[in-house]
Design an enzyme around this catalytic site. Structure first.
Site, PDB file in Angstrom:
ATOM      1  CG  ASN A  14      17.394  -0.488  -5.326  1.00 26.50           C
ATOM      2  OD1 ASN A  14      17.037  -1.823  -4.994  1.00 26.50           O
ATOM      3  ND2 ASN A  14      17.389  -0.236  -6.571  1.00 26.50           N
ATOM      4  NE  ARG A  47      12.305  -8.735 -13.894  1.00 33.13           N
ATOM      5  CZ  ARG A  47      12.909  -7.633 -13.482  1.00 33.13           C
ATOM      6  NH1 ARG A  47      13.801  -7.652 -12.814  1.00 33.13           N
ATOM      7  NH2 ARG A  47      12.718  -6.646 -14.102  1.00 33.13           N
ATOM      8  CG  HIS A  71      15.878  -5.801  -4.254  1.00 34.13           C
ATOM      9  ND1 HIS A  71      16.401  -4.998  -5.040  1.00 34.13           N
ATOM     10  CD2 HIS A  71      14.566  -6.200  -4.643  1.00 34.13           C
ATOM     11  CE1 HIS A  71      15.584  -4.373  -5.533  1.00 34.13           C
ATOM     12  NE2 HIS A  71      14.286  -4.974  -5.347  1.00 34.13           N
TER      13      HIS A  71
END
Length: 208
Positions: A14, A47, A71
């Protein structure tokens, strides 16, 4: 870049929407293919597809919800309108699933009572990308959502379905025309947030 310039580098760090543009730009400075730098974002699609399975009862293996944008957080946009199993869900149900995909990591942490993160989910996402890359290199083209240098939108980097083949990321699919008002509004929001994050990565690359 120095020792294995043809390697395909999958990044799970990240913020992906800043790190990938920075690293890809540095690759370009060395006359290397920037699309060999790939942000791993396949978890969002996994997901979203799982949540649609739970909401509709359609077998999970028959569902593939493309998740575009970035993201994490508000930059994640599941396109439920593009998956037949989800397209007929009521708007409120799709809104709720959208938020749930965005907050997937928090849901896992809460379930673990703050004793761990979504490590297994991240490993699954990495496996999906690695399988697509390896199958592509072996001549069996596969598509998976990833954050790469792209012409899918006016932004220079974007998460969208990417076709992997013998040359790595061979084709980045453009966004379909969205007739869904909610998804169009969310896409506008995603672009605004992503632009700032991408610009930060590009500015870093310019100064290094």
């Amino acid at each position: 870049a120095k020792f294995c310039p043809r390697a395909i580098v999958g990044l799970m760090v990240n913020p992906i929407s800043s790190v990938v543009p920075a690293m890809a730009s540095l690759y370009e400075k060395k006359q290397l293919d920037p699309r060999r730098i790939v942000g791993v974002t396949s978890l969002g699609s996994s997901r979203a597809s799982k949540f649609v399975h739970e909401a509709t009862g359609v077998p999970a293996e028959q569902i593939n919800v493309p998740v575009v944008g970035g993201h994490a957080g508000r930059t994640v946009l599941p396109l439920f309108s593009q998956e037949p199993a989800a397209s007929n869900l009521p708007l409120e149900a799709r809104r709720a699933l959208d938020v749930r995909v965005q907050e997937g990591d928090e849901e896992v942490i809460k379930a673990k009572r703050s004793r761990g993160s979504a490590a297994l989910s991240a490993a699954h996402a990495a496996m999906l990308l690695a399988r697509a890359v390896l199958d592509g290199l072996a001549g069996q083209r596969r598509s998976v959502c990833a954050f790469v240098k792209s012409e899918a939108t006016e932004l220079p980097y974007f998460t969208s379905p990417v076709n992997f083949g013998r040359r790595g990321a061979e084709r980045v699919k453009r966004l379909p025309r969205l007739a869904d008002k909610y998804e169009n509004e969310r896409l506008f929001e995603v672009r605004q947030i992503l632009k700032e994050e991408i610009d930060a990565g590009l500015m870093y690359a310019e100064s290094n």
